[in-house]
Design an enzyme around this catalytic site. Structure first.
Site, PDB file in Angstrom:
ATOM      1  N   HIS A  56       1.138  -1.486  -0.172  1.00  0.00           N
ATOM      2  CA  HIS A  56       0.250   0.216  -0.370  1.00  0.00           C
ATOM      3  C   HIS A  56       0.893   1.134  -0.028  1.00  0.00           C
ATOM      4  O   HIS A  56       0.472   2.689   0.924  1.00  0.00           O
ATOM      5  CB  HIS A  56      -0.986  -0.300   1.324  1.00  0.00           C
ATOM      6  CG  HIS A  56      -2.352  -1.075   0.687  1.00  0.00           C
ATOM      7  ND1 HIS A  56      -3.036  -1.034   0.422  1.00  0.00           N
ATOM      8  CD2 HIS A  56      -2.345  -2.089   1.534  1.00  0.00           C
ATOM      9  CE1 HIS A  56      -4.266  -1.463  -0.122  1.00  0.00           C
ATOM     10  NE2 HIS A  56      -3.798  -2.392   0.701  1.00  0.00           N
ATOM     11  N   GLY A 148      -9.178 -11.459  -8.898  1.00  0.00           N
ATOM     12  CA  GLY A 148      -9.891 -10.909  -7.881  1.00  0.00           C
ATOM     13  C   GLY A 148      -9.472 -11.925  -6.421  1.00  0.00           C
ATOM     14  O   GLY A 148      -9.364 -12.300  -5.276  1.00  0.00           O
ATOM     15  N   GLY A 150      -5.768 -11.132  -5.536  1.00  0.00           N
ATOM     16  CA  GLY A 150      -4.596 -10.025  -5.705  1.00  0.00           C
ATOM     17  C   GLY A 150      -3.446 -10.085  -6.060  1.00  0.00           C
ATOM     18  O   GLY A 150      -1.854  -9.674  -6.255  1.00  0.00           O
ATOM     19  N   LEU A 151      -3.870 -10.677  -7.358  1.00  0.00           N
ATOM     20  CA  LEU A 151      -2.410 -11.360  -8.640  1.00  0.00           C
ATOM     21  C   LEU A 151      -3.003 -10.468  -9.487  1.00  0.00           C
ATOM     22  O   LEU A 151      -2.084 -10.741 -10.764  1.00  0.00           O
ATOM     23  CB  LEU A 151      -2.414 -12.564  -8.414  1.00  0.00           C
ATOM     24  CG  LEU A 151      -2.047 -13.791  -7.500  1.00  0.00           C
ATOM     25  CD1 LEU A 151      -2.423 -14.664  -7.969  1.00  0.00           C
ATOM     26  CD2 LEU A 151      -0.707 -12.776  -6.846  1.00  0.00           C
ATOM     27  N   GLU A 186      -7.924   2.149 -16.441  1.00  0.00           N
ATOM     28  CA  GLU A 186      -8.339   1.708 -14.947  1.00  0.00           C
ATOM     29  C   GLU A 186      -9.124   2.764 -14.328  1.00  0.00           C
ATOM     30  O   GLU A 186      -9.979   2.886 -13.603  1.00  0.00           O
ATOM     31  CB  GLU A 186      -7.426   1.580 -14.194  1.00  0.00           C
ATOM     32  CG  GLU A 186      -7.224  -0.907 -14.254  1.00  0.00           C
ATOM     33  CD  GLU A 186      -6.813  -1.448 -13.478  1.00  0.00           C
ATOM     34  OE1 GLU A 186      -7.945  -1.323 -12.469  1.00  0.00           O
ATOM     35  OE2 GLU A 186      -5.634  -2.060 -13.808  1.00  0.00           O
ATOM     36  N   ASP A 198       1.174  -1.663 -10.229  1.00  0.00           N
ATOM     37  CA  ASP A 198       0.752  -2.671 -10.410  1.00  0.00           C
ATOM     38  C   ASP A 198       0.193  -2.750 -12.701  1.00  0.00           C
ATOM     39  O   ASP A 198       1.370  -3.751 -12.924  1.00  0.00           O
ATOM     40  CB  ASP A 198      -0.521  -2.999 -11.013  1.00  0.00           C
ATOM     41  CG  ASP A 198      -1.273  -3.532  -9.283  1.00  0.00           C
ATOM     42  OD1 ASP A 198      -0.119  -3.877  -8.735  1.00  0.00           O
ATOM     43  OD2 ASP A 198      -2.085  -4.083  -9.284  1.00  0.00           O
TER      44      ASP A 198
HETATM   45  C1  GLA Z   1      -4.042  -3.271  -5.614  1.00  0.00           C
HETATM   46  C2  GLA Z   1      -3.530  -1.603  -6.069  1.00  0.00           C
HETATM   47  C3  GLA Z   1      -2.341  -1.409  -6.076  1.00  0.00           C
HETATM   48  C4  GLA Z   1      -1.601  -1.557  -4.540  1.00  0.00           C
HETATM   49  C5  GLA Z   1      -1.804  -2.842  -4.218  1.00  0.00           C
HETATM   50  C6  GLA Z   1      -1.481  -2.439  -2.538  1.00  0.00           C
HETATM   51  O1  GLA Z   1      -3.598  -4.135  -6.106  1.00  0.00           O
HETATM   52  O2  GLA Z   1      -4.294  -2.191  -7.310  1.00  0.00           O
HETATM   53  O3  GLA Z   1      -1.735  -0.309  -6.900  1.00  0.00           O
HETATM   54  O4  GLA Z   1      -2.098  -0.141  -4.184  1.00  0.00           O
HETATM   55  O5  GLA Z   1      -2.884  -3.095  -3.824  1.00  0.00           O
HETATM   56  O6  GLA Z   1      -0.378  -2.516  -2.021  1.00  0.00           O
END
Ligand code: GLA
Length: 426
Positions: A56, A148, A150-151, A186, A198
Site C-alpha cells: 500500500h 480477484g 490479488g494477482l 482503470e 500493477d
Molecule cells: C492493489 C492496488 C495497487 C496497490 C496494492 C497494495 O493491488 O491495485 O495499486 O495499491 O493494492 O499494495
C-alpha cells in the site's frame, strides 16, 4: 449455433504443465468458435504480478518491489474493416458488440469495461491512432490467472490489451505509453483509484528479477533475485475480496487525509512517503487514531522497503524474510487489511520452517499470501501450509511457485515456432 459454455475461472492450483504455446493454441480455437470471421488471428499473453515489498505504498508515493508471474491473460485478435468492435471472454457470457465510432462514454459495469477503457484511451490519445482503431477488431480474452485473488488480473488485462492493439494496429506505443494507457483505462473509465504499481509490474517485467519502482518519480530498475537460493510461492486463501474495492478506496482517502494534516509539519513533503518518522512521532496526536495507524504503516513500510532492497542487493535472505513478516504484521494491525485466513497462512508458512517470510499480497482483505522459501524447501513449505490450513478450514489451498516473467508478448502459432519462441515487444 449455441454458444459453448464458459470456462471456470482459473485456480492457482491448475496444472502448470501446459506450455504457453499450447494454451494459446487452445485459445485460438476458442476464438474461432466464439468470434468467428475471416482474417488472420494473432495471440498475445500478458502476466499477472505479485508484490513482495512496499504494501500500500504506491498511491502514497513510496517504493515497491513487485515481480510478474507467468500466469496471466490470453488475447486473440483479428482486425476488421467495418468499424465493428467485438469483445468476448472465455469466462463470461457477457460480450460487447459495438462500433468504433460509437463506444460507450461511461462504464457499463461489465468485465469489458477494462478493454473498452483502453480502446477509449488510445482513441483519444492521437488522431492517427484513432483513425487506425476505427477499422474495428475482434478480441477474445481468456487466461490462467485467478481473478480477484490479488494477482492483478486487471493490470494484466489493461496492459495486455494496449500491447495487443499496439501490435495489431502498429500504433507505435512506447512501453511507458502502454502503461499510461492501462492506468488511464482503470482510473478514467473503470473508475478505480489504483496506484501505479500493477501496470508497471506487468509492463516492465523481467524474468528472475523484481522491479524496484519508486512511485514518486516513476523511476525503476530491475533487481536480480537469486532463484538458485530462493523461491517465491503464492498461496491462495480462496477468500474472495468482497469488500476490497470500497475498503481500498477508503485507505486511499485515509492516507490523503493523514497527509493533509502532517504536511503542515513537513515542509517540502509532496506525498505521505516524504513525511519523516520524527514528524509522525511528534504530531501523531493531531490525527484521528485510525489515520495515525495508517500513517504509521506507511512511514515504517517505506523504511522497511529500503531495508529489503539493501538485503536483496547483498543476498541477505534472512533479512528479506523478516521484512516480509513485519510487513504482514503492519498490514494486519496498522493498515487493517488482512483476514483471519491470510494471518493463518502467514503463521503456517513461517512456522513450517521452510519459509523465510510471508505476507499478504495485493490489496489484502482476502486473496493470496506470498512466501519466500529456501530453494529446495518448496514442497515442505507447501505441505506444511496446506496441511495446517486444511485442518483449520477444511480445504487445501492452491500453491504455486514463480520466477518472474518476461512481460506482455506475442505467442506464435506452434506450427510456425519453437516452444518458447515468442515475439517480445519493444
Ligand atoms: C492493489 C492496488 C495497487 C496497490 C496494492 C497494495 O493491488 O491495485 O495499486 O495499491 O493494492 O499494495
Amino acid at each position: 449455433m449455441a454458444r459453448p459454455t464458459t470456462d471456470p475461472t482459473p485456480s492457482l492450483g491448475d496444472a502448470r504443465s501446459v506450455p504457453l504455446e499450447a494454451a494459446l493454441e487452445g485459445h485460438r480455437e476458442r476464438f474461432a468458435d466464439l468470434l468467428p470471421g475471416p482474417g488472420r488471428c494473432r495471440t498475445f499473453f500478458s502476466p499477472g504480478r505479485v508484490n513482495l515489498f512496499g504494501g500500500h505504498l504506491d498511491y502514497n508515493g513510496g517504493p515497491v518491489l513487485p515481480t510478474a508471474i507467468d500466469r496471466g491473460t490470453f488475447f486473440a485478435i483479428r482486425l476488421r474493416d467495418d468499424g465493428r468492435i467485438r469483445l468476448a471472454s472465455t469466462f463470461s457470457d457477457e460480450a460487447f458488440d459495438g462500433h468504433a465510432g460509437d463506444l460507450p462514454a461511461t462504464r457499463t459495469g461489465q468485465w469489458f469495461d477494462y478493454p473498452l477503457g483502453v480502446v477509449r484511451a488510445l482513441a483519444s490519445s492521437e488522431p492517427a491512432r484513432s483513425a487506425r482503431l476505427a477499422d474495428g477488431f475482434d478480441l477474445l480474452f481468456g487466461g490462467n490467472l485467478p481473478v480477484g485473488a490479488g494477482l492483478s488480473s486487471s493490470a494484466s488485462i489493461c496492459v495486455g490489451t494496449a500491447f495487443s492493439l499496439d501490435a495489431a494496429f502498429d500504433l507505435g506505443l512506447s512501453p511507458e505509453e502502454r502503461v499510461a494507457t492501462a492506468l488511464d483505462a482503470e482510473r478514467g473509465f473503470v473508475g478505480v483509484q489504483c496506484g501505479i504499481m500493477d501496470p508497471f509490474a506487468v509492463g516492465f517485467a523481467k524474468p528472475r528479477h523484481v522491479l524496484w519502482l519508486d512511485c514518486k518519480d516513476e523511476s525503476y530498475e530491475h533487481l536480480p533475485l537469486d532463484f538458485d537460493r530462493v523461491a517465491i510461492g503464492v498461496v491462495d486463501s480462496g477468500v474472495q475480496r468482497a469488500l476490497a474495492r470500497g475498503e481500498f478506496n477508503r485507505r486511499v482517502d485515509e492516507c490523503a487525509e493523514a497527509f493533509r494534516v502532517l504536511r503542515q509539519h513537513a515542509p517540502g513533503a509532496a506525498v505521505l512517503r516524504d513525511v519523516p518518522r520524527a514528524v509522525l512521532d511528534e504530531h501523531q496526536s493531531a490525527l484521528d487514531p485510525v489515520l495515525a495507524r495508517r500513517a504509521r504503516h506507511v512511514v515504517e513500510e517505506v523504511e522497511r522497503t529500503f531495508v529489503a532492497r539493501d538485503a536483496l542487493l547483498r543476498g541477505d535472505l534472512e533479512t528479506l524474510g523478516r521484512c516480509m513478516v513485519e510487513t504482514h504484521a503492519s498490514l494486519r494491525d496498522l493498515y487493517q487489511c488482512s483476514s483471519p485466513e491470510l494471518d493463518d497462512l502467514v503463521t503456517a508458512a513461517v512456522e513450517s520452517g521452510g519459509a523465510l517470510g510471508a505476507r499478504l499480497t495485493g490489496a489484502g482483505f482476502g486473496g493470496c499470501v506470498v512466501m519466500l522459501v529456501h530453494a529446495g524447501e518448496e514442497e515442505r513449505a507447501t505441505e506444511a501450509v496446506a496441511r495446517r490450513f486444511e485442518a483449520q478450514y477444511g480445504r487445501r489451498p492452491p500453491v504455486a511457485f514463480f520466477q518472474g516473467d518476461s512481460g506482455p508478448r506475442e505467442v506464435l502459432a506452434s506450427g510456425g515456432s519453437r516452444p518458447g519462441d515468442a515475439v517480445i515487444g519493444a
